[in-house]
Design an enzyme around this catalytic site. Structure first.
Site, PDB file in Angstrom:
ATOM      1  N   MET A   1      -3.879  -7.244  -7.226  1.00 41.91           N
ATOM      2  CA  MET A   1      -3.283  -8.356  -7.968  1.00 41.91           C
ATOM      3  C   MET A   1      -4.313  -9.247  -8.665  1.00 41.91           C
ATOM      4  O   MET A   1      -4.035 -10.407  -8.945  1.00 41.91           O
ATOM      5  CB  MET A   1      -2.417  -9.200  -7.024  1.00 41.91           C
ATOM      6  CG  MET A   1      -1.248  -8.425  -6.423  1.00 41.91           C
ATOM      7  SD  MET A   1      -0.193  -7.650  -7.676  1.00 41.91           S
ATOM      8  CE  MET A   1       0.676  -9.095  -8.279  1.00 41.91           C
TER       9      MET A   1
ATOM     10  N   HIS B   1       1.806   0.841 -13.115  1.00 44.41           N
ATOM     11  CA  HIS B   1       2.604  -0.356 -13.412  1.00 44.41           C
ATOM     12  C   HIS B   1       4.088   0.031 -13.414  1.00 44.41           C
ATOM     13  O   HIS B   1       4.454   1.066 -13.976  1.00 44.41           O
ATOM     14  CB  HIS B   1       2.191  -0.924 -14.777  1.00 44.41           C
ATOM     15  CG  HIS B   1       2.951  -2.160 -15.124  1.00 44.41           C
ATOM     16  ND1 HIS B   1       2.655  -3.399 -14.580  1.00 44.41           N
ATOM     17  CD2 HIS B   1       4.016  -2.360 -15.930  1.00 44.41           C
ATOM     18  CE1 HIS B   1       3.502  -4.283 -15.049  1.00 44.41           C
ATOM     19  NE2 HIS B   1       4.346  -3.691 -15.874  1.00 44.41           N
TER      20      HIS B   1
ATOM     21  N   GLY C   1       0.778  -1.235   0.000  1.00 50.10           N
ATOM     22  CA  GLY C   1       0.000   0.000   0.000  1.00 50.10           C
ATOM     23  C   GLY C   1       0.809   1.285   0.000  1.00 50.10           C
ATOM     24  O   GLY C   1       0.298   2.340   0.382  1.00 50.10           O
TER      25      GLY C   1
ATOM     26  N   ASN D   1      -4.597   2.344 -13.296  1.00 49.08           N
ATOM     27  CA  ASN D   1      -3.622   1.456 -12.663  1.00 49.08           C
ATOM     28  C   ASN D   1      -2.241   2.085 -12.799  1.00 49.08           C
ATOM     29  O   ASN D   1      -1.987   2.862 -13.725  1.00 49.08           O
ATOM     30  CB  ASN D   1      -3.639   0.099 -13.370  1.00 49.08           C
ATOM     31  CG  ASN D   1      -2.686  -0.898 -12.739  1.00 49.08           C
ATOM     32  OD1 ASN D   1      -2.590  -1.005 -11.514  1.00 49.08           O
ATOM     33  ND2 ASN D   1      -1.940  -1.621 -13.558  1.00 49.08           N
TER      34      ASN D   1
HETATM   35  C1  GRF Z   1       3.598  -1.042  -7.482  1.00 47.84           C
HETATM   36  O1  GRF Z   1       4.931  -1.257  -7.837  1.00 47.84           O
HETATM   37  C2  GRF Z   1       2.726  -0.910  -8.689  1.00 47.84           C
HETATM   38  O2  GRF Z   1       3.404  -0.409  -9.790  1.00 47.84           O
HETATM   39  C3  GRF Z   1       2.276  -2.314  -8.951  1.00 47.84           C
HETATM   40  O3  GRF Z   1       2.142  -2.893  -7.680  1.00 47.84           O
HETATM   41  C4  GRF Z   1       3.011  -2.245  -6.770  1.00 47.84           C
HETATM   42  C5  GRF Z   1       2.194  -1.856  -5.579  1.00 47.84           C
HETATM   43  O4  GRF Z   1       2.995  -1.368  -4.554  1.00 47.84           O
HETATM   44  N1  GRF Z   1       1.059  -2.333  -9.724  1.00 47.84           N
HETATM   45  P1  GRF Z   1       2.346  -0.754  -3.252  1.00 47.84           P
HETATM   46  O5  GRF Z   1       1.429  -1.811  -2.658  1.00 47.84           O
HETATM   47  O6  GRF Z   1       1.621   0.483  -3.647  1.00 47.84           O
HETATM   48  O7  GRF Z   1       3.503  -0.464  -2.341  1.00 47.84           O
END
Ligand code: GRF
Length: 197
Positions: free
Chosen positions: A94, A113, A14, A111
């Site tokens: 996910m 990425h 998060g 989203n």
């Molecule tokens: C991030 O690196 C994002 O690009 C990918 O998932 C990761 C999530 O990280 N989709 P976090 O949970 O926000 O730390």
């Protein structure tokens, strides 16, 4: 100015959610986080929501590994609508979203990425970039469509790959860029939304 209502979905630590909530708190992002939802019961993202006093829910995903069960996805739509969410923000969520969500929120799901899409969709994109010998990678914010890590690109940020990088150091550098890019993109969408008649 009218604030854009966000629903944030995540499965993990998060850190992007935290960056968004901090930007709202500091006043640099004119949005309102209505709800944080996770498919993982003990995901730290839910703890972060509680820290910021944002309503939060665990949504049991059902029997599939990479998507939500259809009835669960319809429940997700209901939860977001009940919270009057205008923009759905995926922050490390996910699971692949299917038609219930895509139809309920057309061009209203974004989203982030960790690569310069269309390069390196899929898991551990930073590791893919490192193993491919890239000297520059980065992160991408895009609209979500039915394909994985696909959909119209809204914004990207470059991140250098350094000669002594490991997967971990590169991922950490990309995340710093993500934490700047994601709130900035959402703020831009807020401004566009506010200027609509
Ligand atoms: C991030 O690196 C994002 O690009 C990918 O998932 C990761 C999530 O990280 N989709 P976090 O949970 O926000 O730390």
């Amino acid at each position: 100015m009218k604030r854009l209502s966000l629903g944030i979905l995540g499965s993990g630590k998060g850190s992007n959610c935290r960056a968004i909530l901090e930007s709202i708190r500091s006043g640099t992002l004119a949005a309102e986080a209505r709800v944080v939802i996770s498919d993982v019961l003990d995901a730290p993202i839910l703890e972060i929501a509680r820290e910021f006093n944002v309503p939060n829910s665990y949504l049991p995903p059902g029997q599939f590994r990479t998507r939500l069960e259809p009835n669960v996805e319809m429940e997700l739509v209901r939860m977001l609508r009940d919270a009057e969410v205008e923009l759905v923000v995926l922050a490390g969520f996910m699971r692949v979203l299917k038609s219930p969500m895509l139809q309920a929120f057309p061009r209203r799901i974004i989203n982030i990425h960790p690569s310069l899409l269309p390069k390196f969709p899929g898991l551990e994109a930073w590791r893919q970039a490192l193993e491919a010998g890239e000297t520059v990678t980065g992160c991408t914010v895009h609209y979500v469509d039915e394909k994985i890590d696909h959909g119209d690109i809204i914004a990207q940020r470059d991140v250098p790959v350094l000669p002594d990088d490991t997967a971990d150091t590169l991922h950490a550098r990309i995340q710093i860029a993500e934490h700047e890019l994601y709130p900035a993109v959402i703020e831009k969408l807020c401004q566009e939304n506010a200027s609509r008649p």
